[in-house]
Design a protein around this motif. Structure first.
Motif, PDB file in Angstrom:
ATOM      1  N   UNK A 189       0.821  -1.216   0.000  1.00  0.00           N
ATOM      2  CA  UNK A 189       0.000   0.000   0.000  1.00  0.00           C
ATOM      3  C   UNK A 189       0.851   1.261   0.000  1.00  0.00           C
ATOM      4  N   UNK A 190       2.055   1.179   0.578  1.00  0.00           N
ATOM      5  CA  UNK A 190       2.943   2.341   0.665  1.00  0.00           C
ATOM      6  C   UNK A 190       3.829   2.524  -0.566  1.00  0.00           C
ATOM      7  N   UNK A 191       3.872   1.530  -1.443  1.00  0.00           N
ATOM      8  CA  UNK A 191       4.869   1.533  -2.518  1.00  0.00           C
ATOM      9  C   UNK A 191       4.826   2.797  -3.366  1.00  0.00           C
ATOM     10  N   UNK A 192       3.621   3.325  -3.618  1.00  0.00           N
ATOM     11  CA  UNK A 192       3.503   4.496  -4.486  1.00  0.00           C
ATOM     12  C   UNK A 192       3.634   5.815  -3.735  1.00  0.00           C
ATOM     13  N   UNK A 193       3.456   5.800  -2.421  1.00  0.00           N
ATOM     14  CA  UNK A 193       3.431   7.054  -1.662  1.00  0.00           C
ATOM     15  C   UNK A 193       4.632   7.226  -0.733  1.00  0.00           C
ATOM     16  N   UNK A 194       5.241   6.142  -0.306  1.00  0.00           N
ATOM     17  CA  UNK A 194       6.367   6.225   0.623  1.00  0.00           C
ATOM     18  C   UNK A 194       7.300   5.043   0.342  1.00  0.00           C
ATOM     19  N   UNK A 195       7.996   5.090  -0.777  1.00  0.00           N
ATOM     20  CA  UNK A 195       8.783   3.955  -1.243  1.00  0.00           C
ATOM     21  C   UNK A 195       9.867   3.549  -0.242  1.00  0.00           C
ATOM     22  N   UNK A 196      10.492   4.525   0.381  1.00  0.00           N
ATOM     23  CA  UNK A 196      11.573   4.174   1.324  1.00  0.00           C
ATOM     24  C   UNK A 196      11.030   3.362   2.494  1.00  0.00           C
ATOM     25  N   UNK A 197       9.909   3.810   3.045  1.00  0.00           N
ATOM     26  CA  UNK A 197       9.329   3.078   4.167  1.00  0.00           C
ATOM     27  C   UNK A 197       8.811   1.718   3.696  1.00  0.00           C
ATOM     28  N   UNK A 198       8.239   1.667   2.505  1.00  0.00           N
ATOM     29  CA  UNK A 198       7.747   0.400   1.966  1.00  0.00           C
ATOM     30  C   UNK A 198       8.892  -0.606   1.828  1.00  0.00           C
ATOM     31  N   UNK A 199      10.036  -0.150   1.349  1.00  0.00           N
ATOM     32  CA  UNK A 199      11.184  -1.052   1.199  1.00  0.00           C
ATOM     33  C   UNK A 199      11.632  -1.595   2.553  1.00  0.00           C
ATOM     34  N   UNK A 200      11.579  -0.752   3.551  1.00  0.00           N
ATOM     35  CA  UNK A 200      11.984  -1.186   4.887  1.00  0.00           C
ATOM     36  C   UNK A 200      11.024  -2.237   5.432  1.00  0.00           C
ATOM     37  N   UNK A 201       9.714  -1.997   5.240  1.00  0.00           N
ATOM     38  CA  UNK A 201       8.724  -2.943   5.749  1.00  0.00           C
ATOM     39  C   UNK A 201       8.801  -4.286   5.016  1.00  0.00           C
ATOM     40  N   UNK A 202       9.020  -4.255   3.723  1.00  0.00           N
ATOM     41  CA  UNK A 202       9.087  -5.513   3.002  1.00  0.00           C
ATOM     42  C   UNK A 202      10.344  -6.282   3.386  1.00  0.00           C
ATOM     43  N   UNK A 203      11.411  -5.557   3.671  1.00  0.00           N
ATOM     44  CA  UNK A 203      12.630  -6.214   4.161  1.00  0.00           C
ATOM     45  C   UNK A 203      12.347  -6.899   5.496  1.00  0.00           C
TER      46      UNK A 203
END
Length: 542
Positions: free
Chosen positions: A456-470
């Motif tokens: 859900x964050x991928x388009x709006x907050x890519x840096x945070x999305x990358x951290x969460x997926x990690x």
């Protein structure tokens, strides 16, 4: 013509006669191996896929009358595919009629003491089976194709008189079938059955993923001829085009085909259909039809309802009327509610009135569910289905879910749906969802929630999305239980696919459980297709 597949109510009857009372009929020890080979071939889930309980094996029947009665009784209750296989001595009566032998058949009275083929032909013609096949591995078996055809000229089949009946025979009319010398029979099949088995197990390069006897017969004939063995014969080819006998082992299988549970396989097929719908709608329709047939055959009510709900989801966009009929046939309200919501979501743009009625009906089904966990799961599924078309109602439903492990992904689904149109709402919902997810105990539940939020964050907050997926992948990889690990990794692939489809595919490839690997690969493939379809940066439309 599209194949009918293996329909519910199917039956395979395998008859083998290896021992005889009269010396004029030498024993055929290979017939025992034939029964084992055919039973194994039919029951192989990667090839023919017959449930073992649908296969009846009759070894060394003593009485022709009793054998005919047993076959007729089985045929009477068969409404899907009826497959009759016989291995043993075949003899001609004084009037030229084919008789199948049993252990007590007298060489001088085969018509009376054996089983007249015309009797079985009548059973095949009159039964209610949708598809009827006979495979005869016996001497003079080609005579059966002429008897069934009812033609006046020997060797010519009258297709109009045998619609729905296909006969594959080991020989032509006046040839003996081939068996190895007695000293070599203990570990071998007869030549015809052995060649048929080997062909199916190896597959046919260049053919479709599913094989009919129209595909199999020419290759089988060529292989037998090349070895100097009796040439087989066939009749009733119009019927056989309707039935897929086996998967083509020479074609890489759909990941879903290695899944053994019908419910899991049906849901995986729907996921794959969704992935290919944009590029290959015909294949998507076939996969969805296969999924529905599997779902309808599931005996367990809960598993059947779950599988049918997945099928409704797959059908909703392409055929909302059919999807709604199927949804309304689901008796369990915890599954019928999200199924109706899926249809509502699909028709929202074209028929908002119908969508509203379906949505109200779905919520009325879910709210009175007495079991709290079941109700929570139903509300979560409703919110997920409605996220893209009615986000306000979806959010209200999601906020009422008491379980954080269900509420967090539900909120994430709504956030994902509104990301482009309302980034502020996306930020609020993903923040709420992340707070809930971080408090979820247990990696097997927390990892999927974090992956959904990352998506859900991928388009709006890519840096945070990358951290969460990690974090989600790290949690999933550490789960000791293999099934829970596979489920969590599949969720991570779903969350990763939108932002890094190549990495998602690599991660999907390492999932060992096919029930989760298949949908994960499908999600990655769909994301890759979308990525490849986008114009390159700076390019101009054509």
């Amino acid at each position: 013509m599209a194949g009918t597949g293996l329909l519910p109510g199917s039956r395979a009857v395998l008859v083998g006669v290896s021992a005889y009372e009269y010396a004029e009929f030498p024993p055929i020890r290979s017939a025992r191996n034939n029964l084992e080979a055919m039973c194994s071939l039919l029951a192989d889930p990667a090839l023919c896929g017959w449930p073992p309980e649908w296969i009846t094996v009759i070894a060394n029947p003593i009485s022709g009358v009793d054998l005919a009665t047993q076959i007729a009784d089985l045929a009477e209750s068969t409404t899907g595919v009826l497959l009759l296989y016989y291995a043993g001595h075949g003899v001609l009566s004084a009037s030229g009629e084919l008789c199948l032998t049993v252990t007590s058949t007298r060489p001088d009275r085969p018509k009376i003491s054996g089983l007249l083929w015309e009797t079985l032909g009548e059973v095949l013609r009159s039964c209610a089976a949708t598809v009827r096949l006979a495979i005869l591995d016996c001497c003079f078996a080609g005579q059966a194709t002429e008897t069934l055809a009812g033609g006046s000229e020997p060797g010519l089949a009258d297709i109009a008189h045998v619609e729905g009946v296909y006969t594959l025979a080991a020989t032509t009319r006046n040839r003996a079938a081939h068996v190895l010398p007695p000293g070599q029979q203990d570990a071998a099949c007869t030549s015809f059955t052995g060649e048929l088995r080997d062909l199916i197990q190896c597959g046919i390069p260049g053919k479709a993923p599913q094989l009919t006897f129209s595909d199999i017969y020419p290759v089988l004939r060529q292989r037998l001829r090349a070895k100097g063995l009796p040439i087989p014969s066939q009749r009733g080819t119009s019927a056989v085009d309707m039935f897929y006998f086996s998967a083509n082992a020479a074609v890489p299988r759909e990941p879903a085909q290695s899944i053994t549970g019908d419910g899991a396989k049906a849901q995986a097929l729907v996921t794959i259909a969704d992935a290919v719908a944009a590029t290959d709608p015909g294949r998507a329709a076939r996969l969805t039809d296969d999924a529905e047939r599997l779902a309808q055959s599931i005996p367990d009510p809960a598993a059947k309802a779950a599988a049918l709900t997945a099928v409704v989801r797959g059908l909703a966009t392409a055929d909302p009327d059919r999807a709604e009929r199927l949804a309304r046939a689901i008796t369990d309200p915890s599954y019928r509610a999200p199924a109706l919501a899926a249809v509502a979501s699909a028709v929202a743009a074209t028929d908002p009135g119908r969508a509203a009625r379906l949505t109200v009906g779905a919520e009325r089904l879910a709210q009175p569910i007495p079991d709290p966990d079941t109700k929570a799961a139903a509300l979560a599924a409703l919110a997920d289905r409605l996220a893209g078309t009615d986000p306000d109602r979806a959010e209200r439903l999601a906020q009422a879910i008491p379980s954080p492990s269900l509420r967090a992904p539900a909120l994430a689904a709504i956030a994902d749906a509104v990301a482009a149109a309302d980034p502020d709402r996306n930020a609020r919902l993903t923040a709420d969802a992340e707070r809930l997810a971080q408090a979820i105990p247990g990696a097997s539940l927390r990892a999927p929630a974090l992956a959904a939020i990352a998506k859900a964050m991928a388009a709006t907050n890519r840096r945070r999305a990358d951290r969460l997926i990690f974090d989600a992948e790290h949690l999933a990889q550490a789960i000791p239980d293999p099934v829970r690990k596979a489920a969590a990794l599949a969720a991570v692939v779903q969350g990763l696919a939108a932002s890094d489809a190549d990495r998602a595919e690599r991660l999907a490839q390492v999932i060992t459980d096919p029930s989760f690997r298949a949908p994960a690969l499908a999600a990655a493939a769909k994301a890759l297709a979308i990525t490849n379809a986008r114009p390159a940066p700076g390019s101009q439309p054509g």
